[in-house]
Design a protein around this motif. Structure first.
Motif, PDB file in Angstrom:
ATOM      1  N   MET A 164      49.707  30.612  32.551  1.00 20.72           N
ATOM      2  CA  MET A 164      49.106  31.080  31.303  1.00 20.72           C
ATOM      3  C   MET A 164      47.811  31.802  31.630  1.00 20.72           C
ATOM      4  O   MET A 164      46.881  31.203  32.136  1.00 20.72           O
ATOM      5  CB  MET A 164      48.814  29.856  30.427  1.00 20.72           C
ATOM      6  CG  MET A 164      48.451  30.199  29.031  1.00 20.72           C
ATOM      7  SD  MET A 164      48.878  28.820  27.963  1.00 20.72           S
ATOM      8  CE  MET A 164      47.348  27.983  27.761  1.00 20.72           C
ATOM      9  N   ASN A 165      47.770  33.111  31.365  1.00 19.72           N
ATOM     10  CA  ASN A 165      46.599  33.896  31.712  1.00 19.72           C
ATOM     11  C   ASN A 165      45.559  33.875  30.617  1.00 19.72           C
ATOM     12  O   ASN A 165      45.892  33.860  29.434  1.00 19.72           O
ATOM     13  CB  ASN A 165      47.008  35.356  31.960  1.00 19.72           C
ATOM     14  CG  ASN A 165      47.787  35.505  33.244  1.00 19.72           C
ATOM     15  OD1 ASN A 165      47.715  34.643  34.108  1.00 19.72           O
ATOM     16  ND2 ASN A 165      48.532  36.573  33.370  1.00 19.72           N
ATOM     17  N   SER A 166      44.310  33.916  31.028  1.00 18.41           N
ATOM     18  CA  SER A 166      43.264  34.168  30.035  1.00 18.41           C
ATOM     19  C   SER A 166      42.342  35.245  30.573  1.00 18.41           C
ATOM     20  O   SER A 166      42.195  35.406  31.784  1.00 18.41           O
ATOM     21  CB  SER A 166      42.499  32.896  29.675  1.00 18.41           C
ATOM     22  OG  SER A 166      42.324  32.068  30.757  1.00 18.41           O
ATOM     23  N   THR A 167      41.747  35.974  29.651  1.00 16.59           N
ATOM     24  CA  THR A 167      40.804  37.019  30.035  1.00 16.59           C
ATOM     25  C   THR A 167      39.415  36.435  29.949  1.00 16.59           C
ATOM     26  O   THR A 167      39.042  35.824  28.947  1.00 16.59           O
ATOM     27  CB  THR A 167      40.932  38.230  29.086  1.00 16.59           C
ATOM     28  OG1 THR A 167      42.281  38.680  29.127  1.00 16.59           O
ATOM     29  CG2 THR A 167      40.035  39.366  29.548  1.00 16.59           C
ATOM     30  N   VAL A 168      38.678  36.591  31.003  1.00 18.34           N
ATOM     31  CA  VAL A 168      37.332  36.025  31.017  1.00 18.34           C
ATOM     32  C   VAL A 168      36.373  37.088  31.520  1.00 18.34           C
ATOM     33  O   VAL A 168      36.710  37.889  32.392  1.00 18.34           O
ATOM     34  CB  VAL A 168      37.298  34.740  31.879  1.00 18.34           C
ATOM     35  CG1 VAL A 168      37.741  35.003  33.294  1.00 18.34           C
ATOM     36  CG2 VAL A 168      35.953  34.085  31.851  1.00 18.34           C
TER      37      VAL A 168
END
Lengths: 285, 166
Positions: free
Chosen positions: B1-5
């Motif tokens: 599960m990718n998140s943008t940070v």
């Protein structure tokens, strides 16, 4: 690492809900959990970051003089806190000897306690100080004394899905002295043997003692016979050695890469004597 | 599960999309191509991966990239000012404190944090500060000398000017 879900709760309630899954783990400083994950010693599907919950890193004295420590307080904070160094020097001493400076910047008291490594430095100190752990569970809060918290290697009394929310350390009576001594192979190693000693002193005269030994068994233990031999006596080298002998007979050490069981037993005798003498010397100052 | 940070590294903001299990070390090196930070043991014991987080040394190998959101990361690449070496970097070069260079980034960043908060540390204090950074080449002597030299030579790098009469 294998993929996992990552959760940033903002309340204890949210965190407890996220931890209700069997394969969910709480993340504090990361210095223990991340190593477990990388070494594939834990199966996990979800990491719950406790650092996004405000209020878990407090360090304050309560109205009755007890020290209230949030689980996310770092070893760095404890070792540098003037309050802790002055009134609970045993705790500052143990925190100052965890691993290395950079690990101490990240590692937390809650993580150190809940990880359940028998060689961890804070549990024996907290046992010797008579600390109590406030646990938050989905079904309500409960309290577990430090002495009863660790059960076995990497196994604690923390119920599944629960969170250690605060550590309460009772006020130390005037004339108390405490010290943590650690036998280690190098500056940043885990303990071969770790001894926490808290003495209630009247000058040279020991009113009472709490001695807890870590890294010499599956869980840190109080050595009651050693404590009893000090009570009501003036502490000198001979008495300290006697306490060491009694402690040596009371522990059940394990073999591991840092030391064999017989060596650890011998070293418990040595280190308890040193700790008792050091605490008594500190108390005189 | 990718998140943008949004990662703030050496004063610049980088938007990265990463899986939650990626460490800061990994993202710095592979996504941001900042390879000055090294992977030694990957379990927090050698110190080669040390970076500063809001000025405080941490192990990038034990830090999740997604957990760094909102905080300032400083890597070794962030020390030189417009091409001019930081006094610590210059001192390491002058004193011969660099052999293979693998420990150097971590050593310098830990030293920077020390000098930023302590004026005029002695050799023992330097030794304590670097006790979690392993060096297999130099025997540590010249590293300690370099840090002491930097402390003496550049009072403006420290929060309080070290006593020059030491």
């Amino acid at each position: 690492m294998r993929a996992f879900e990552y959760v940033e709760p903002t309340t204890l309630g949210e965190a407890l809900a996220a931890l209700a899954d069997d394969d969910a783990r709480a993340l504090a400083g990361g210095v223990s959990l991340m190593v477990l994950i990388k070494n594939r010693l834990v199966a996990l599907r979800r990491v719950v970051n406790l650092k996004t919950i405000p209020g878990l890193d407090g360090l304050r004295v309560g109205p009755n003089g007890a020290l209230h420590v949030g689980p996310l307080v770092t070893h760095r904070t404890l070792e540098r806190s003037a309050l802790v160094r002055e009134r609970w020097p045993l705790l500052a001493s143990a925190a100052a000897q965890v691993a290395s400076p950079v690990i101490r910047n990240m590692g937390t008291i809650g993580g150190n306690v809940c990880h359940g490594d028998p060689a961890a430095d804070l549990p024996p100190a907290l046992i010797a100080l008579g600390a109590r752990f406030q646990i938050a569970t989905a079904g309500g809060d409960r309290e577990i004394p430090a002495e009863a918290f660790q059960r076995d290697v990497y196994e604690t009394a923390l119920p599944p899905g629960a969170i250690l929310r605060e550590i309460v350390v009772p006020p130390a009576p005037p004339g108390s002295a405490g010290v943590y001594v650690k036998l280690q192979r190098n500056a940043t190693d885990l303990a071969i043997v770790g001894v926490a000693t808290q003495l209630a002193l009247d000058g040279d005269h020991c009113r009472g003692a709490c001695i807890a030994v870590g890294a010499a068994g599956a869980a840190p233990v109080r050595v009651h016979a050693a404590e009893a031999c000090l009570a009501g006596r003036a502490v000198d080298e001979a008495l300290a050695r006697r306490a060491g002998q009694l402690a040596r007979e009371a522990v059940e050490p394990l073999d591991d890469a840092r030391g064999s069981a017989w060596y650890r037993r011998e070293m418990v005798g040595v280190m308890v004597a040193r700790a008792v003498l050091a605490a008594a010397t500190n108390g005189r100052r | 599960m990718n998140s943008t940070v949004a990662l703030r590294v050496n004063g610049e903001v980088h938007e990265v999309t990463v899986r939650a299990d990626r460490t800061l070390l990994d993202v710095l090196r592979h996504d941001l191509r900042l390879t000055g930070t090294k992977e030694g043991c990957d379990v927090g014991e050698c110190g080669a991966c040390t970076v500063l987080l809001d000025g405080m040394p941490v192990r990038a190998c034990l830090t999740l990239a997604v957990d760094v959101r909102g905080r300032a990361v400083t890597t070794i690449e962030g020390l030189a000012d417009d091409g001019a070496l930081h006094p610590l970097q210059a001192a390491f070069v002058r004193e011969g404190a660099i052999q293979c260079g693998f420990c150097t980034s971590g050593m310098i960043l830990v030293a920077k944090a020390l000098l930023d908060e302590a004026s005029g540390p002695d050799a023992e204090a330097v030794g304590r500060a670097i006790s979690g950074n392993l060096c297999r080449c130099t025997g540590y002597g010249k590293i300690v000398s370099a840090v002491l030299a930097a402390a003496r030579s550049a009072p403006t790098t420290t929060a309080q000017a070290p006593g020059t009469a030491r």
